[in-house]
Design an enzyme around this catalytic site. Structure first.
Site, mmCIF file in Angstrom:
data_model
loop_
_atom_site.group_PDB
_atom_site.id
_atom_site.type_symbol
_atom_site.label_atom_id
_atom_site.label_comp_id
_atom_site.label_asym_id
_atom_site.label_seq_id
_atom_site.Cartn_x
_atom_site.Cartn_y
_atom_site.Cartn_z
ATOM 1 N N HIS A 1 0.810 -1.220 0.000
ATOM 2 C CA HIS A 1 0.000 0.000 0.000
ATOM 3 C C HIS A 1 0.846 1.273 0.000
ATOM 4 O O HIS A 1 0.314 2.377 -0.137
ATOM 5 C CB HIS A 1 -0.917 0.048 1.231
ATOM 6 C CG HIS A 1 -2.004 -0.985 1.228
ATOM 7 N ND1 HIS A 1 -2.854 -1.155 0.159
ATOM 8 C CD2 HIS A 1 -2.366 -1.910 2.156
ATOM 9 C CE1 HIS A 1 -3.713 -2.146 0.432
ATOM 10 N NE2 HIS A 1 -3.431 -2.619 1.631
ATOM 11 N N ASP B 1 -3.176 -10.488 -2.415
ATOM 12 C CA ASP B 1 -3.713 -9.958 -1.155
ATOM 13 C C ASP B 1 -5.154 -9.486 -1.404
ATOM 14 O O ASP B 1 -5.495 -9.056 -2.505
ATOM 15 C CB ASP B 1 -2.846 -8.776 -0.702
ATOM 16 C CG ASP B 1 -3.193 -8.269 0.697
ATOM 17 O OD1 ASP B 1 -2.489 -8.644 1.643
ATOM 18 O OD2 ASP B 1 -4.168 -7.495 0.824
ATOM 19 N N HIS C 1 -6.620 -6.919 -0.488
ATOM 20 C CA HIS C 1 -6.700 -5.478 -0.735
ATOM 21 C C HIS C 1 -5.920 -5.128 -2.001
ATOM 22 O O HIS C 1 -4.885 -5.730 -2.277
ATOM 23 C CB HIS C 1 -6.131 -4.702 0.459
ATOM 24 C CG HIS C 1 -6.793 -5.007 1.762
ATOM 25 N ND1 HIS C 1 -6.275 -5.937 2.652
ATOM 26 C CD2 HIS C 1 -7.942 -4.553 2.301
ATOM 27 C CE1 HIS C 1 -7.085 -6.014 3.709
ATOM 28 N NE2 HIS C 1 -8.106 -5.196 3.517
ATOM 29 N N ASP D 1 -5.154 -12.570 3.386
ATOM 30 C CA ASP D 1 -6.371 -12.044 4.008
ATOM 31 C C ASP D 1 -7.628 -12.241 3.154
ATOM 32 O O ASP D 1 -8.715 -11.815 3.540
ATOM 33 C CB ASP D 1 -6.201 -10.560 4.384
ATOM 34 C CG ASP D 1 -5.420 -9.758 3.366
ATOM 35 O OD1 ASP D 1 -5.158 -10.276 2.274
ATOM 36 O OD2 ASP D 1 -5.077 -8.599 3.667
#
Ligand SMILES: [Zn+2]
Length: 305
Positions: free
Chosen positions: A122, A159, A161, A242
């Site tokens: 991120h 991931d 996200h 996740d």
């Protein structure tokens, strides 16, 4: 030739505020999950400043350094914190990816898994966010291109996200293909299929909450065909776990065997285009038993495929 596993005890010193999901216990769970496996275990070195500078300007690095607390925590955004040990931990994370790239390109191993924290995907060019300080996997890709002279690399991010930071860091890099599957809508909000990079080399695969492993496979199979057509000389993975059904932060409902399937498919692709060379980098994964089981399945596939 054993697979490489890079980590460092200093990555535990990125101490989290109470109740924060990105906790040092994650690395201990990974360590326990891999304890019985025959792996070439190495310490992640501290990154050279020149490597961090491959993706972040000097002013941003200095800003992180100035924000470092002597005790307690400093917050860089609503959920991205610094503890006294955070800078060294983040430099181990970047250094671990760079060392893994170096070792795989030197034929010391075909595969490597880097388990450090904080995660990195991120972190944008001049902005820490989403638990991340430096874009470790993108820096590894840049090192492979600029230091080792590879023609093309691919970064594959599963991931849950969107890897907005990696996308930002590689947006204008025609030699790097970036593919991200992620739940949408979800943090950080980017990752629409219409975001394709400055050279059409970015492929976003948004998935609906609850869509499960079937939708994941249907999205990734044609994406991997496009990666094959790109003919990367090295594949890096942003390996977040996740998307697992038990994870508290999201709802893609993948099972442990879905991570094994995707890892196996990536390894088969690597065998056809880049001598099997894969460097995988831990990102998220916040349910400790699900993280442990998924990492074990992931590393097992990296070893056997
Ligand atoms: Zn995540």
């Amino acid at each position: 030739m054993a697979m490489l596993y890079l980590t460092h005890a200093e990555c535990l010193e990125h101490r989290e505020p109470d109740g924060h999901p990105e906790q040092a216990a994650r690395l201990l769970a990974v360590e326990r999950a891999l304890a019985g496996m025959a792996l070439d275990r190495r310490e992640a070195p501290l990154a050279a400043r020149d490597d961090v500078l491959r993706c972040h300007p000097e002013g941003y690095i200095a800003r992180v350094e100035r924000a470092m607390p002597a005790a307690g925590w400093a917050m860089l955004d609503g959920d991205t914190y610094l503890a006294p040990g955070s800078l060294r931990a983040a430099l181990r994370a970047v250094g671990g990816v760079c060392a893994a790239v170096d070792a795989v390109l030197a034929d010391e191993a075909r595969r490597a898994f880097v388990a450090c924290r904080p995660p990195g995907h991120h972190a944008e060019t001049a902005r820490a966010m989403g638990f991340c300080l430096f874009g470790s996997v993108a820096i590894g890709a840049k090192r492979a291109l600029d230091h080792h002279g590879l023609s093309r690399v691919a970064v594959l991010d599963f991931d849950v996200h969107h890897g907005n930071g990696t996308q930002d860091l590689l947006w204008d890099e025609p030699r790097a293909m970036f593919v991200s599957s992620h739940q949408m809508p979800l943090y950080p909000g980017s990752g629409l299929a219409s975001e394709v990079g400055a050279h059409g080399q970015i492929l976003n695969l948004p998935l609906r909450s609850g869509s499960g492993g079937g939708a994941m496979r249907a999205a990734w199979q044609p994406a991997l065909d496009r990666v094959a057509a790109f003919r990367p000389d090295l594949i890096l993975i942003s390996a977040g776990f996740d998307a697992h059904a038990d994870d508290p932060l999201a709802g893609l409902e993948w099972e442990t065997q879905d991570f094994a399937w995707l890892t196996g498919a990536i390894c088969k692709l690597a065998d056809t285009c880049c001598g099997g060379r894969v460097v995988s980098v831990l990102e998220g994964g916040y349910d400790l038993p699900a993280l442990a089981a998924s990492v074990a399945a992931h590393v097992d596939k990296l070893r056997e495929e």
